[in-house]
Design a protein around this motif. Sequence first.
Motif, PDB file in Angstrom:
ATOM      1  N   GLU A 363       0.832  -1.205   0.000  1.00 33.48           N
ATOM      2  CA  GLU A 363       0.000   0.000   0.000  1.00 33.48           C
ATOM      3  C   GLU A 363       0.859   1.245   0.000  1.00 33.48           C
ATOM      4  OE1 GLU A 363      -0.320  -2.528   2.027  1.00 33.48           O
ATOM      5  OE2 GLU A 363      -2.408  -3.165   2.220  1.00 33.48           O
ATOM      6  N   LYS A 364       1.962   1.225   0.756  1.00 25.81           N
ATOM      7  CA  LYS A 364       2.836   2.396   0.827  1.00 25.81           C
ATOM      8  C   LYS A 364       3.545   2.631  -0.501  1.00 25.81           C
ATOM      9  CE  LYS A 364       4.510   5.689   3.372  1.00 25.81           C
ATOM     10  NZ  LYS A 364       3.622   6.755   3.922  1.00 25.81           N
ATOM     11  N   SER A 367       1.060   4.186  -2.869  1.00 25.41           N
ATOM     12  CA  SER A 367       0.786   5.573  -2.479  1.00 25.41           C
ATOM     13  C   SER A 367       1.933   6.492  -2.892  1.00 25.41           C
ATOM     14  CB  SER A 367       0.568   5.640  -0.965  1.00 25.41           C
ATOM     15  OG  SER A 367       0.409   6.967  -0.544  1.00 25.41           O
ATOM     16  N   ARG A 368       3.174   6.050  -2.682  1.00 23.86           N
ATOM     17  CA  ARG A 368       4.323   6.883  -3.042  1.00 23.86           C
ATOM     18  C   ARG A 368       4.434   7.062  -4.559  1.00 23.86           C
ATOM     19  NH1 ARG A 368       9.118   4.582   1.037  1.00 23.86           N
ATOM     20  NH2 ARG A 368       8.270   5.533   2.960  1.00 23.86           N
ATOM     21  N   SER A 370       1.957   7.036  -6.656  1.00 27.41           N
ATOM     22  CA  SER A 370       0.865   7.937  -7.061  1.00 27.41           C
ATOM     23  C   SER A 370       1.179   9.383  -6.737  1.00 27.41           C
ATOM     24  CB  SER A 370      -0.441   7.522  -6.374  1.00 27.41           C
ATOM     25  OG  SER A 370      -0.804   6.204  -6.739  1.00 27.41           O
ATOM     26  N   GLU A 371       2.104   9.613  -5.793  1.00 30.14           N
ATOM     27  CA  GLU A 371       2.494  10.974  -5.444  1.00 30.14           C
ATOM     28  C   GLU A 371       3.731  11.433  -6.197  1.00 30.14           C
ATOM     29  OE1 GLU A 371       3.025  10.728  -1.275  1.00 30.14           O
ATOM     30  OE2 GLU A 371       0.874  10.529  -0.808  1.00 30.14           O
TER      31      GLU A 371
END
Length: 780
Positions: A363-364, A367-368, A370-371
């Motif tokens: 998940e991390k 998320s990273r 996507s950023e």
Amino acid sequence: MARKKFASCRLKLVLLTSFIAWSTVLSLDSSPGNHSDELRIGGIVDLTTHIGKEERAAMQVAIEDLFSDVDLNSPTLLIKDSRGDPTRAVSSAKNLIKKNHVAAIVGLRTWPETFFVAEVGNKSKVPIISLSNEVPSWSDSNRPFLVNAARGQFAQMKAVADIISSWKWRKVNVIYEDINSAVSAIIPYLISALQDAGSEISELLPLIPTLSDHSLSKSLRDLKNGQCRVQIVHASAPLAAKIFTKAKRIGMMEKEFVWITTVDTMNLIDTFDASIISSMQGVLGVKSYYSRSTMQFKNFRFRFNRKFRELYHHEPFHEPCVYSLQAYDAMRALSLALTDGVPRSKSFRNSTNNSLMLSISGEKIVSRISESNFEGLAGAFIFQKGILSHERIFRIINVVGKSYREIGYWTEKLGFSESTGAASKYNKSMRLLGSVFWPGGPWSAPRGWALPTSAEPLKIGVPVSNSHKEFVEVIYDQLGRGVVVKGFSINVFDATLKFLPYYLPHIFVPFNGTYDSLVEQVKLQNYDAVVADTAIVAKRFQCGEFSQPYADPGLQMLITARTKNINRAWVFTKPFSTTMWITIGIINVYNGLVVWLIERNFEVENQNNDFREGNLPYQIGYMLYSAFKTLFSLNVDNLRSHWSRLVMVMWLFLALVLTQSFTASLSAIFSDRGNDLAIVDVETLRSTGAKIGCDGGSFVVVYLRDVLKIHPDNIVRIYSEDDYAQALVNEDIAAAYLEVPYLKVFLAKYCKGFTTSGPIYKVGGFGFVSIVSPLNCSGF
């Protein structure tokens, strides 16, 4: 005893086999290549294609570049060959996750591969970074571990549509590779873009990659036999190469043909050999844009070429394509997500940092990624609402000679330009970019259509029983066959065909019946269209689709020109009313009396004795004469009193106004061109029960009955234009209602004795009818 010995040996053999299997598993788990502190990244690509080979080389270059200055061991890149098969891709993904414990998987060029592998990633909570350009926007809603790191190329279809619009081609053929991703993603965008550009698809030709040469030739010949000459090819590079090779062989790369390709073909044009390039002469294409002048790209190209030669030394050398740049950017985003917070120093390497890397959850990582916000080789790597920003700029290239030339650029919402700088000038038309080398050699733009070698002509119905021959007339020969169709409506139709950007084969088919029945034949698909003086009314819309009106709409009354009975001997009294005449007389007498009274009592030398001499009747007569004479002559000087002169000046001013008004009104009466025509209106006709004529087979019959409320017994049906004049002169009818185009023709033919009366009732006018979906055609 033998059986017991055999069973004992068999049991020992099973135990030995089980021991060996467990030993193998234990050895795999404890092998140096599977240490828990080793970071592994999986890659699934199709190594049977050139794109897959470039992606593999770019991924390895990315790992070498991005982990060279980080305080941990470089991760191991484990590449699996899917061969373009979703089943093999799923099997490879399970193997990478369960046996090799990879932190993420990168690759998966096609959407079917991505679709199934993403399910595996969801269950295992391992990020799947896809390089497919056709991942739909809804894919991340139920696949939280799927990241699409390839740019959507849907905007290229707008570029293709703008090319079509630049040359005003109204029909195109689309040849596409028949795989689920192409049908569900790109093709609908192309159809929508073409509709916005005012074009439509004439033929859709789906092709499968394994299509035989014979079937491909037959499909292309069918397109060649049609009239559309503009072909759009959306297919993979291998299939596109087969298409162009076969098209040249059957004569479809000649003059008047247009070929436009998408990025799927043009991005790999550098890999085509000379024979394929020679068969693509004149092809116009859209190619992905990326900056080739930056130092970042130049450094990557040097390292990529060295790595590609190392891996595939038998492959011919090529420039890196956009797919290798996308793979590099995706691996860079993954590396940044994994190394976020890890010291970037080469002074020491320890297992603590490696453990930190391995402890990052899926998940991390997602998320990273996507950023992410960096400038990649293929453009800005920025996600907006979970989707990587799509391509906005494309190259426009033209295949000429042994290679191709770059003739300009297309930018979304801006159009075409010769460069991509800040000072670039944009234009919606591609003609700004200069001449294009088209197939067959000409530099002039093809018209995009030609006479079809085999095409069924449109069957166009025309009315035989038409009372207005000036619009449509069918002339038969002695054998009773329709040989000539002429008239104003036919002339309008022929003139319209000259402006069409394609050929429209057609034949006229005479129809003997009412106009409603003729239009209904279109609904029944007996005719493809109707060309006639067909009135556009609501009932007929249920049977066919009408064109824009080509004649004035309206319905108006026709009457004979009659004048009112006027006594010309007393016509001079008409300018003023009776009251006005009496008022003028009273003022005239009053004015004369006042002047007479003032002048009669005025005594001076040489006074005017006309006001004093004579008896009373003489004085009264002189007074009236003097007052009336002032209307035509000025006799102010004969007056001796200033008061008399003042009264006379006021009267002269009033007399001037009266004479000018009288003259103007009398002139208007005599110059009236209509000779004071008698007024006829529909209320009078309806109240008196007068007979009204109209076309017998027209909608006017129903209009008079239902709209103007004329009694059916007072409606006279007339079937010939010449019968109107005779019926009006003989007073068989008091008036007739004709559509405005018919009325103009009638008045031009009968110049005297007839005129129009009353308002023009708005109706639809005349239009052509074409076929639409069958609907209910009953009722008015």
